[in-house]
Every structure is written in C-alpha cells, then in structure tokens.
Design an enzyme around this catalytic site. Sequence first.
Site, PDB file in Angstrom:
ATOM      1  N   ALA A  12       0.825  -1.209   0.000  1.00  0.00           N
ATOM      2  CA  ALA A  12       0.000   0.000   0.000  1.00  0.00           C
ATOM      3  C   ALA A  12       0.860   1.260   0.000  1.00  0.00           C
ATOM      4  O   ALA A  12       2.007   1.234   0.438  1.00  0.00           O
ATOM      5  CB  ALA A  12      -0.889  -0.001   1.226  1.00  0.00           C
ATOM      6  N   GLU A  22       0.108 -10.321   0.023  1.00  0.00           N
ATOM      7  CA  GLU A  22      -1.239 -10.845   0.309  1.00  0.00           C
ATOM      8  C   GLU A  22      -1.988 -11.131  -0.992  1.00  0.00           C
ATOM      9  O   GLU A  22      -2.701 -12.129  -1.100  1.00  0.00           O
ATOM     10  CB  GLU A  22      -2.015  -9.848   1.171  1.00  0.00           C
ATOM     11  N   GLU A  74       4.139  -5.038   7.575  1.00  0.00           N
ATOM     12  CA  GLU A  74       3.154  -4.145   8.205  1.00  0.00           C
ATOM     13  C   GLU A  74       3.473  -3.853   9.669  1.00  0.00           C
ATOM     14  O   GLU A  74       3.245  -2.746  10.159  1.00  0.00           O
ATOM     15  CB  GLU A  74       1.747  -4.761   8.108  1.00  0.00           C
TER      16      GLU A  74
HETATM   17  C1  LIG Z   1      -8.198  -1.136   6.730  1.00  0.00           C
HETATM   18  C2  LIG Z   1      -7.412  -2.156   5.955  1.00  0.00           C
HETATM   19  C3  LIG Z   1      -6.628  -1.510   4.864  1.00  0.00           C
HETATM   20  C4  LIG Z   1      -5.707  -2.475   4.246  1.00  0.00           C
HETATM   21  C5  LIG Z   1      -5.031  -1.825   3.085  1.00  0.00           C
HETATM   22  C6  LIG Z   1      -4.042  -2.702   2.536  1.00  0.00           C
HETATM   23  C7  LIG Z   1      -2.895  -2.627   3.375  1.00  0.00           C
HETATM   24  C8  LIG Z   1      -1.837  -3.155   2.973  1.00  0.00           C
HETATM   25  C9  LIG Z   1      -0.702  -3.072   3.902  1.00  0.00           C
HETATM   26  C10 LIG Z   1       0.540  -2.668   3.211  1.00  0.00           C
HETATM   27  O1  LIG Z   1       0.806  -3.009   2.104  1.00  0.00           O
HETATM   28  S1  LIG Z   1       1.540  -1.700   4.158  1.00  0.00           S
HETATM   29  C11 LIG Z   1       2.903  -1.365   3.087  1.00  0.00           C
HETATM   30  C12 LIG Z   1       3.798  -2.528   3.032  1.00  0.00           C
HETATM   31  N1  LIG Z   1       4.939  -2.203   2.238  1.00  0.00           N
HETATM   32  C13 LIG Z   1       6.042  -1.720   2.764  1.00  0.00           C
HETATM   33  O2  LIG Z   1       6.169  -1.520   3.942  1.00  0.00           O
HETATM   34  C14 LIG Z   1       7.142  -1.458   1.791  1.00  0.00           C
HETATM   35  C15 LIG Z   1       7.890  -0.238   2.170  1.00  0.00           C
HETATM   36  N2  LIG Z   1       8.904   0.047   1.197  1.00  0.00           N
HETATM   37  C16 LIG Z   1      10.086  -0.573   1.184  1.00  0.00           C
HETATM   38  O3  LIG Z   1      10.374  -1.457   1.949  1.00  0.00           O
HETATM   39  C17 LIG Z   1      11.080  -0.087   0.176  1.00  0.00           C
HETATM   40  O4  LIG Z   1      10.731   1.220  -0.159  1.00  0.00           O
HETATM   41  C18 LIG Z   1      11.130  -0.957  -1.103  1.00  0.00           C
HETATM   42  C19 LIG Z   1       9.752  -1.137  -1.725  1.00  0.00           C
HETATM   43  C20 LIG Z   1      11.738  -2.314  -0.755  1.00  0.00           C
HETATM   44  C21 LIG Z   1      12.041  -0.239  -2.129  1.00  0.00           C
HETATM   45  O5  LIG Z   1      13.274   0.058  -1.500  1.00  0.00           O
HETATM   46  P1  LIG Z   1      14.315   1.045  -2.214  1.00  0.00           P
HETATM   47  O6  LIG Z   1      15.511   1.121  -1.320  1.00  0.00           O
HETATM   48  O7  LIG Z   1      14.493   0.662  -3.609  1.00  0.00           O
HETATM   49  O8  LIG Z   1      13.614   2.467  -2.257  1.00  0.00           O
HETATM   50  P2  LIG Z   1      13.225   3.450  -1.080  1.00  0.00           P
HETATM   51  O9  LIG Z   1      14.239   4.534  -0.998  1.00  0.00           O
HETATM   52  O10 LIG Z   1      12.916   2.721   0.160  1.00  0.00           O
HETATM   53  O11 LIG Z   1      11.844   4.045  -1.608  1.00  0.00           O
HETATM   54  C22 LIG Z   1      11.813   4.831  -2.804  1.00  0.00           C
HETATM   55  C23 LIG Z   1      10.711   5.863  -2.648  1.00  0.00           C
HETATM   56  O12 LIG Z   1       9.447   5.187  -2.569  1.00  0.00           O
HETATM   57  C24 LIG Z   1       8.766   5.565  -1.374  1.00  0.00           C
HETATM   58  N3  LIG Z   1       8.013   4.396  -0.909  1.00  0.00           N
HETATM   59  C25 LIG Z   1       8.464   3.143  -0.826  1.00  0.00           C
HETATM   60  N4  LIG Z   1       7.496   2.327  -0.389  1.00  0.00           N
HETATM   61  C26 LIG Z   1       6.407   3.101  -0.211  1.00  0.00           C
HETATM   62  C27 LIG Z   1       5.088   2.834   0.241  1.00  0.00           C
HETATM   63  N5  LIG Z   1       4.676   1.600   0.553  1.00  0.00           N
HETATM   64  N6  LIG Z   1       4.238   3.853   0.311  1.00  0.00           N
HETATM   65  C28 LIG Z   1       4.608   5.110  -0.021  1.00  0.00           C
HETATM   66  N7  LIG Z   1       5.849   5.430  -0.469  1.00  0.00           N
HETATM   67  C29 LIG Z   1       6.726   4.426  -0.539  1.00  0.00           C
HETATM   68  C30 LIG Z   1       9.882   5.965  -0.415  1.00  0.00           C
HETATM   69  O13 LIG Z   1       9.388   6.815   0.578  1.00  0.00           O
HETATM   70  C31 LIG Z   1      10.846   6.657  -1.354  1.00  0.00           C
HETATM   71  O14 LIG Z   1      10.300   7.943  -1.603  1.00  0.00           O
HETATM   72  P3  LIG Z   1      11.235   9.189  -1.804  1.00  0.00           P
HETATM   73  O15 LIG Z   1      10.327  10.343  -1.916  1.00  0.00           O
HETATM   74  O16 LIG Z   1      12.063   8.929  -3.026  1.00  0.00           O
HETATM   75  O17 LIG Z   1      12.112   9.263  -0.583  1.00  0.00           O
END
Ligand SMILES: CCCCCC/C=C/CC(=O)SCCNC(=O)CCNC(=O)[C@H](O)C(C)(C)COP(=O)(O)OP(=O)(O)OC[C@H]1O[C@@H](n2cnc3c(N)ncnc32)[C@H](O)[C@@H]1OP(=O)(O)O
Length: 702
Positions: A43, A85, A105
């Site tokens: 997400a 998921e 999460e």
């Molecule tokens: C009420 C019920 C609702 C349910 C809804 C469904 C819920 C689902 C739960 C989830 O999915 S929670 C999210 C789970 N995912 C994560 O936690 C992933 C987090 N991200 C990472 O671990 C890493 O970013 C990556 C994907 C492995 C990539 O790593 P990398 O080193 O290549 O890049 P980064 O420097 O970390 O990220 C680049 C850039 O992207 C932004 N970003 C990354 N992930 C997200 C995200 N999930 N949401 C928003 N933004 C994200 C990060 O902040 C960087 O941004 P910037 O502006 O360039 O700094």
Amino acid sequence: MCFILHSAAVRQGIVDTVKRALGDPKVKSVVICGQNGIFCGGADIKEFGTNMSGPPLVPMIHAIEAANKPVVAAIEGSALGGGLELALGCHYRIAHSKARLGLPEVSLGLLPAAGGTQRLPRLIGVPAALDLITTGRHVAAAEALQLGVVDRVAEHSTVDAAVKFALSVAAKPLDARRISTYPCPCPSDFDALFEGAMQKVRQNARGAIAPVACVQAVRAAATRPYLQGMEREKELMATLFTSGQARALQYCFFAQRAVSKWSMPNGARWDTSKPRPVHKAAVIGLGTMGRGIAVALAQTGLSVVAVETQEKQLMEAKQAVSGMLERGAKRRGLTPAALHKISYSHDIQAVADVDLVIEAVFEDMALKKKVFQQLSAVCKPGTFLCTNTSALDVDHLASQTRNPELVVGMHFFAPAHVMKLLEVVYGPQSSPQAVATAMQLGKKMGKVGVAVGNCRGFVGNRMLKPYIEQAFFLLEEGATPELVDRALEEFGFPMGVFRMSDLSGLDVGWRVRKGDGLVESGLASGQPTRLREGRRYSPLGDLLCEQGRFGQKTGRGWYQYDQPGSRVARSDPWFHSFLEEYRARHGLVARRIDHQEVLERCLYALINEGFRILEDGIAAGPEDIDIIYVFGYGWPRHRGGPMFYAGMVGLARVLERLEHYHQAHPDVPYLQPCSLLRRLVASGSPPVHRWREVIKKLHSQL
Ligand SMILES: CCCCCC/C=C/CC(=O)SCCNC(=O)CCNC(=O)[C@H](O)C(C)(C)COP(=O)(O)OP(=O)(O)OC[C@H]1O[C@@H](n2cnc3c(N)ncnc32)[C@H](O)[C@@H]1OP(=O)(O)O
C-alpha cells in the site's frame, strides 16, 4: 515503479482485468505481474488515514482465489505487504531469484489485514508465519521457496516462466490451491508455542502494540475457521490503524528516507553534490571504535589500511578484527572474503595512497590534532580526512590541515560494525563533496547517515546532557536509580539512564567534566558545592568515580554487579545509604517522585535541547533529530523520536511543563523553554512536517 495497491485505480484495474479474463473463454489461465520488474511494494503508506476509495482489497483477493481458472503471481523485485497478500490469493507463485518477499506491516504499526495473517500460517505453518509476521522481515526468493511461500524460483524472465507454467496447469483442478480452504497446521505444543511467541514479542517490542496484535491474529488462524479468523484480523487491524504508534512508525519510515536528502545551511544539497568514489580507505587507531569501523569498511568490499602505532595493540586488534569478520561471515553463511581486504601497519605512511581516512584514536584533542597534522602531510592530494569523535570540535581539527574543506566528522556508535547510526558532521569549511562522500560511504556500510552541523556533542550527545543532568537532580531530590530507570524502560528505552551509564562507564563523563573544569578535587572528604557558574550542578557522578565506581567494568557504579564485567545490575544498599548521607549533608529533603515527573523532567529537557539544535541550524529538521535518537540512542521507534513525541504530547503541554519545572528550578537553564518551542506554540502547534517553515522564518529573521 512498483504498483501501489492502495491506489484505487490499480485495484480497479486488477478487478476489471481479472474479471474480463475469467469471462473470456479464450483465456485458459491468468498471470499477474508488476510493472518495470517490481511485483508490488504494498500500500501507499502516505494514503493511510485518507479517504479510501475504489474496490477494497479483501474481496478482490477472495475473487482471485475463487476463480475457476488458474491465477499465477509472477513476482519480480518485491512482493511486500498487500503485494504479498495478493500473491497469496493467487493459486501459484513464481518468484525471480532476486525477488524479496515479506509482510512488513508490523514495522508500520499494523498487521497484514488483507488475509495475510490467515493465509500465511495455513500455507507455511504457524511458527514460520509467526516469525515473518511479527518481525516483518523480508526474505529472499530462495528462503521463500524453502518455507513454501512460493512454488518455484525463476532465474531469467519470471513472467515468461509464469506464462509457461500457467498454460501447463490450465486444465488442472484448483481446489487444492486455495489457501483459505487449508486447515491451519496445528502444532501439538500449541499453547506453549503461542505463550512463547507472546513472551518474545512483549520482551522485544518494548511496549509496541502491533507485534502483540500480530500474534493474536495468527492465533485466530490456528483456532478459528477462516472467515472467523478474517473477522478477528479486521478487528485487530481497526485498533492499530488509527493508533498513535502506527502514526509514529509510519513517520519513522519517511523520516529515515528524508534524512538521506541532506542539506547544509550554505545551500549545498544531496542532489547537487556529487560524492567522489572511495576505493581504498584507512582507519587510524584500532581501539574498540577503530576495530568496528575497520570491520564495517571491509564488509563493504573496500580495501582497508588499518593503522595502530602500538605494536602490541596492533597484534591484538588484528586478531579481534579477524574474529569479528569470521563470525559475521558465518552468521550470513558466507566465506570471510573481507578478511583479505584489510592490511595492517604501525606506520602512518601506509595511508599515503588511500581515498579517505577515518581517524579513530583516543578522544583527546591534542592527540587528534597531531594525527590530523600528520595525515595532512602524508596523504595524497584530495584525500578526505574524517574524524570519529563523539563531541570534539571538527572545525578545530580541520584547521590543522592544509585542506580544511576535505575534513568532516564521522561519528560512529559502538559497536561500530553493528550500530546503524552515523552522524556526518560538517563545519563551515567542509565541502559539499566531502559531506556527500561521507554520506555515501555510510550508506554503503549499511548505516543511516544524518548530516549535522558542528557543535559540542553534535546532535545526539548534546541532547543527552540535559537528560542525564535531570536524572542526577532527581536522585538528589528523592528518586533512586531503580525508579528513574524503570520509568524510562517502561517508556520503551532498552536501558534507563543509570544502567546505560554503568554499561558505558561513569569515567567517560567524568573525564569530560574534568576537562571542562567542573570537577572539584578531593570531593569525598570535603563538602562539594552544587553550583557551577551560577548553574545547578550535581557532583554525584564525580563522587562515585572518585571511589573507583566506574560501572560494570569495576563491578560497582550506580548499581552493583556480581563481578567486574558482569551485566546483571543489582540494587546496591551501599549506594542507597550513600545517597541518603549525601542528601543529609546538603540539607536536601527527599520527596516522593513519580514516573510522570521522571519522564517529563528527563525527556522534556532533552526535547527542549532538540528545539535549540533546530534553532541553531545544527540539524536541518526534526526528522534528523528523531532518526538520530531512534537509531543511535534506543528511543522507542513506536514513539517516533523525541521531536515527533513532543508533537504527540502537544507542544503547548511540553511548553507548560517546562515553564513549570523551570520556575521550580530557576538555576537549571536546560529547563528554560527555548524560543523556537514558544514560537511553534504561538503559531498554533503545527504538525511536525510543517516545523521547517517556522524554522526557516526564524532563521531568515536572525
Ligand atoms: C483497513 C485495511 C486496509 C488495508 C489496506 C491494505 C494494506 C496493505 C498493507 C501494506 O501493504 S503496508 C505497506 C507494506 N509495504 C512496505 O512496507 C514497503 C515499504 N517500502 C520498502 O520497503 C522499500 O521502499 C522498497 C519497496 C523495498 C524499495 O526500497 P528502495 O531502497 O528501492 O527504495 P526506497 O528509498 O525505500 O523508496 C523509494 C521511494 O518510494 C517511497 N516508498 C516506498 N514504499 C512506499 C510505500 N509503501 N508507500 C509510499 N511510499 C513508498 C519511499 O518513501 C521513497 O520515496 P522518496 O520520496 O524517493 O524518498
């Protein structure tokens, strides 16, 4: 670009396309893949808390699982959170060998609420699912295959492999592929397993609620039918989703990324300053810090020259560093290739051809000055000269060299090969390239680098001073080390201030206070004063040091230990009567102090100094301070760091309490509310991400 499930358009696209494919008689099976080599990172965290539109995730995944044609997930890059998921709702999963999968999460204060807590234990068993869900760790494809999370691993095009595979299973029955219909494998030692898991998360979580909820949700998978388990998952998620802890953890996620986008007061920035490549680096001084730094450098694959002028110390260090590298490689299942990356010398001339030097000699200005003068003469032109100091003046060291623009501080935290934090300290003369190079090297070493300005103690240690000072004063006023430590540990610190002081050694602070001329000699026999230059001062630490009580290493400090070097702190009756005597000698009447006062006095004094640091421009923003405290000082991540925490408490409340305590203790300048805090409160206490605007305005008026 990975697709972000929270985006309504993406989910709508999946729902529509899957529906069309299932309704089209020409389509025999379906493959779901991501764009640009990334399946799905989950997400969009930024959108949590905003209005959710578009098709909900749970029914979407159910519809995929219920499909009467095989649906195969082709996982390249990442399948994280909602992304995994979704894949668990598919009938088959094929991952590229370089893909990483996980349910992170919990690290965002949530749980996998789209069936993750119910499907994963059914697929891979309760113990493995508990591990992945409560830690949030990402696993590589090979481990995912071994655990049974994926069915196959592809070396080349995952999409091609998935399409081929999907066609091969087109006519096969699907009943046995719908994970939600599996019984959850129930271990015989069920109760012991969950009790153990709960105990472990409670111990590690230090008050975080998400790991506990994760265990409860997995327990529901093991004890309830699937649909009831889903209800429990939803119920638990509802509590987490709006919690302050989830806000704090999600703030930390972005703050960690924000600090890599550093800027300096002169306008230099991360995106306009190019780092210079470092192929060969040197470490000078192989004490505890130098050894850790040498290990961390060698583990990045760099050639390292390790210099220690004392022959005996050099031999000991060589053995210790080799042992650390061997153990590190063993833990990661690798051969210790880094061993061959280090060459040792007792001659500083050995650093003549390196690109960057990290000086890590004893924390003594005269010694460090001498080393910097030598380095400036010995190193090839352009070599970056970095000092690993925890408080000394980086500018002063820079002034000892021919090229002060090449000098920066690299403040590592012990043990340097383990701790993630690195303060990169720039002075007015440090070039943007020197800062960029140190930041990039830190990243390569697996550190979270934070660029900060030069001042006594930089950010972390400068803020620690008022925190420790308050703890000393609380002892004088009626508290005990046990009470203060318990309050701080219940707040979420791994160790309270006194246990920490015993671990790091009381003599460290004593030496600094002596250097500052604060320590009176012959304290034990005389009547030490409790004022220095008009400010309240507690000589308690000095008195203990005079008696050789340096903490764990001497077996006595604020606590007692079974023997020197042992780690279990026990209450010390000697200290308690010493404290009573001390109070009596100074006419201090002990009063009842509660946990709230301990937290307010210690934490608000620390936070107040954080505001001063922002006001002085030493840290660029509150995120920098928070990341320093979370990664270097054990501040509980689920409380977001001191500055975020101040916002959660309410800036007006922090201000009011500081005013109250300063009125009661006018001789304690650290309790006097800083003008930035007043200004923020006067501007309506904006949320932490808007503080920079107020700080900018303040700086422009200075
Ligand atoms: C009420 C019920 C609702 C349910 C809804 C469904 C819920 C689902 C739960 C989830 O999915 S929670 C999210 C789970 N995912 C994560 O936690 C992933 C987090 N991200 C990472 O671990 C890493 O970013 C990556 C994907 C492995 C990539 O790593 P990398 O080193 O290549 O890049 P980064 O420097 O970390 O990220 C680049 C850039 O992207 C932004 N970003 C990354 N992930 C997200 C995200 N999930 N949401 C928003 N933004 C994200 C990060 O902040 C960087 O941004 P910037 O502006 O360039 O700094």
